[in-house]
Design an enzyme around this catalytic site. Sequence first.
Site, PDB file in Angstrom:
ATOM      1  N   GLY A  40       1.127   5.825   0.324  1.00  0.00           N
ATOM      2  CA  GLY A  40       0.194   7.136   1.702  1.00  0.00           C
ATOM      3  C   GLY A  40       0.805   8.388   1.379  1.00  0.00           C
ATOM      4  O   GLY A  40       1.938   8.263   0.625  1.00  0.00           O
ATOM      5  N   LYS A  79       8.968  -0.384   4.821  1.00  0.00           N
ATOM      6  CA  LYS A  79       8.384   1.057   4.455  1.00  0.00           C
ATOM      7  C   LYS A  79       9.304   1.811   4.156  1.00  0.00           C
ATOM      8  O   LYS A  79      10.315   2.152   4.748  1.00  0.00           O
ATOM      9  CB  LYS A  79       8.072   1.006   5.847  1.00  0.00           C
ATOM     10  CG  LYS A  79       6.499   2.832   5.590  1.00  0.00           C
ATOM     11  CD  LYS A  79       6.182   3.291   7.729  1.00  0.00           C
ATOM     12  CE  LYS A  79       5.545   4.057   7.454  1.00  0.00           C
ATOM     13  NZ  LYS A  79       4.974   4.409   8.108  1.00  0.00           N
ATOM     14  N   ASP A  85      -0.835  10.065  17.297  1.00  0.00           N
ATOM     15  CA  ASP A  85      -1.500   9.786  15.582  1.00  0.00           C
ATOM     16  C   ASP A  85      -2.444   8.475  15.586  1.00  0.00           C
ATOM     17  O   ASP A  85      -2.234   7.563  14.969  1.00  0.00           O
ATOM     18  CB  ASP A  85      -0.813   9.736  14.621  1.00  0.00           C
ATOM     19  CG  ASP A  85      -1.404   9.594  13.141  1.00  0.00           C
ATOM     20  OD1 ASP A  85      -2.495  10.199  13.672  1.00  0.00           O
ATOM     21  OD2 ASP A  85      -1.014   9.618  12.194  1.00  0.00           O
ATOM     22  N   PHE A 123       2.675   9.290   3.429  1.00  0.00           N
ATOM     23  CA  PHE A 123       4.014   8.854   4.485  1.00  0.00           C
ATOM     24  C   PHE A 123       5.387   8.624   2.964  1.00  0.00           C
ATOM     25  O   PHE A 123       5.660   8.302   3.382  1.00  0.00           O
ATOM     26  CB  PHE A 123       3.721   7.835   4.897  1.00  0.00           C
ATOM     27  CG  PHE A 123       2.586   6.334   5.046  1.00  0.00           C
ATOM     28  CD1 PHE A 123       4.375   5.537   4.793  1.00  0.00           C
ATOM     29  CD2 PHE A 123       2.226   6.813   5.221  1.00  0.00           C
ATOM     30  CE1 PHE A 123       3.192   4.381   4.302  1.00  0.00           C
ATOM     31  CE2 PHE A 123       0.629   5.304   4.345  1.00  0.00           C
ATOM     32  CZ  PHE A 123       2.025   4.450   4.378  1.00  0.00           C
ATOM     33  N   GLY A 124       4.256   7.367   2.322  1.00  0.00           N
ATOM     34  CA  GLY A 124       5.152   7.026   1.854  1.00  0.00           C
ATOM     35  C   GLY A 124       4.623   5.478   0.808  1.00  0.00           C
ATOM     36  O   GLY A 124       3.544   5.615   0.581  1.00  0.00           O
ATOM     37  N   SER A 125       5.153   4.798   0.905  1.00  0.00           N
ATOM     38  CA  SER A 125       4.739   2.568   0.657  1.00  0.00           C
ATOM     39  C   SER A 125       5.164   1.878   0.872  1.00  0.00           C
ATOM     40  O   SER A 125       6.305   2.163   1.851  1.00  0.00           O
ATOM     41  CB  SER A 125       5.430   3.468  -0.516  1.00  0.00           C
ATOM     42  OG  SER A 125       5.229   3.649  -2.190  1.00  0.00           O
ATOM     43  N   VAL A 126       4.231   1.332   1.541  1.00  0.00           N
ATOM     44  CA  VAL A 126       5.217  -0.117   2.238  1.00  0.00           C
ATOM     45  C   VAL A 126       4.986  -1.341   1.270  1.00  0.00           C
ATOM     46  O   VAL A 126       4.462  -1.509  -0.071  1.00  0.00           O
ATOM     47  CB  VAL A 126       3.986  -0.586   2.814  1.00  0.00           C
ATOM     48  CG1 VAL A 126       4.139  -1.395   4.465  1.00  0.00           C
ATOM     49  CG2 VAL A 126       4.299   0.980   4.419  1.00  0.00           C
ATOM     50  N   GLY A 154       0.846  -1.402  -0.113  1.00  0.00           N
ATOM     51  CA  GLY A 154      -0.294  -0.227  -0.050  1.00  0.00           C
ATOM     52  C   GLY A 154       0.773   1.119   0.094  1.00  0.00           C
ATOM     53  O   GLY A 154       2.542   1.896  -0.060  1.00  0.00           O
TER      54      GLY A 154
END
Length: 338
Positions: free
Chosen positions: A71, A89, A191, A73-76, A69
């Site tokens: 978003g 990540k 968060d 923040f970046g990619s996983v 996935g």
Amino acid sequence: MPSPIPVTRLLPKDIFPSLDMGICSSPLTKHSHSSTLQVPVRRFHGATTSRLWSSVINWKELRSVQPVGSGGFGSVYRAAYFGETVALKKVKKCTKNKLASRQSFWAELNAAHLRHRNIVRVIAATTCVPEDFGDESSIGTVLMEFVGRENLQQIIYGSAAPLEEDRWLRYSEDIAHGLRFLHSHNVVHLDIKPANILVSSEDVCKIADFGCSLKLDHGCEASPISPYLSHVGGTYTHRAPELLRGEGVSPKADIYSFGITMWQLISREQPYTGERQHVLYAVVAHNLRPSLHINSVFQSKLGQRCKTLVERCWSRDVSCRPTAHELLPHLEQLRSQV
């Protein structure tokens, strides 16, 4: 602010002098001279992984890298590392706010030295990436245990299956256990929300995504927001009103977010409707909170007790909110009544 982590926080004093040390430069420093992060370098094998994390990733041992996935923040990615399934990540470099993206990467490591059943374990992290794995939009890579693809957000809103009382109370206990452990080590997550709670194949909740986290001064209940912090992040629907007002950060901010999250587990509704700025203003100025009359579950005997607990967690008065340690006996008592 997220900052280089002293090795003394990573290891008992009787262990760390005998280890070989790796050095990784930290971009977060108040001063003009360079700063370094020193962490023990150990391969990902057996018992060592339950205690240590590394500043070195053995890239040759990464296999079968598959996207999971992405978003803001970046990619996983899912991958195999020394034969074990892991999550990789890549933290995205924000071109508009480079300081914020650097802070987000280093904040990911605020809990890297901690090991707990309800916290996603960090295996390794580095800003040094070979060309084969490189990505110009990435500022660093974090290697973590692979919990699974499912999070509480998907369970609450993406499934038609019923969410039984015992299950959402157990999930609430898992989150509270994780928070108690984090807070006992002076780490605040900042968060907490369903999307940041991963659920394992054993149906255990684990707190993930520490990109907004802070390490408080030892023994300090609340710390002022540092002028060097470009953000005190978090999701606006779950952010405590004192943070919206720019006041000090404390573990009670996580308790507020827990209250909103528990409400979501119970009601399976969205906390707010309307525009973001209107919600933010109403939360701070008019004590707006999610409706406790939206769902019939709050009308039962158990629901009434949960309602009281949730209201304490999201109280405007920080001192009225329970600590994570105080929260757990209440949750255990509620679950014993199911």
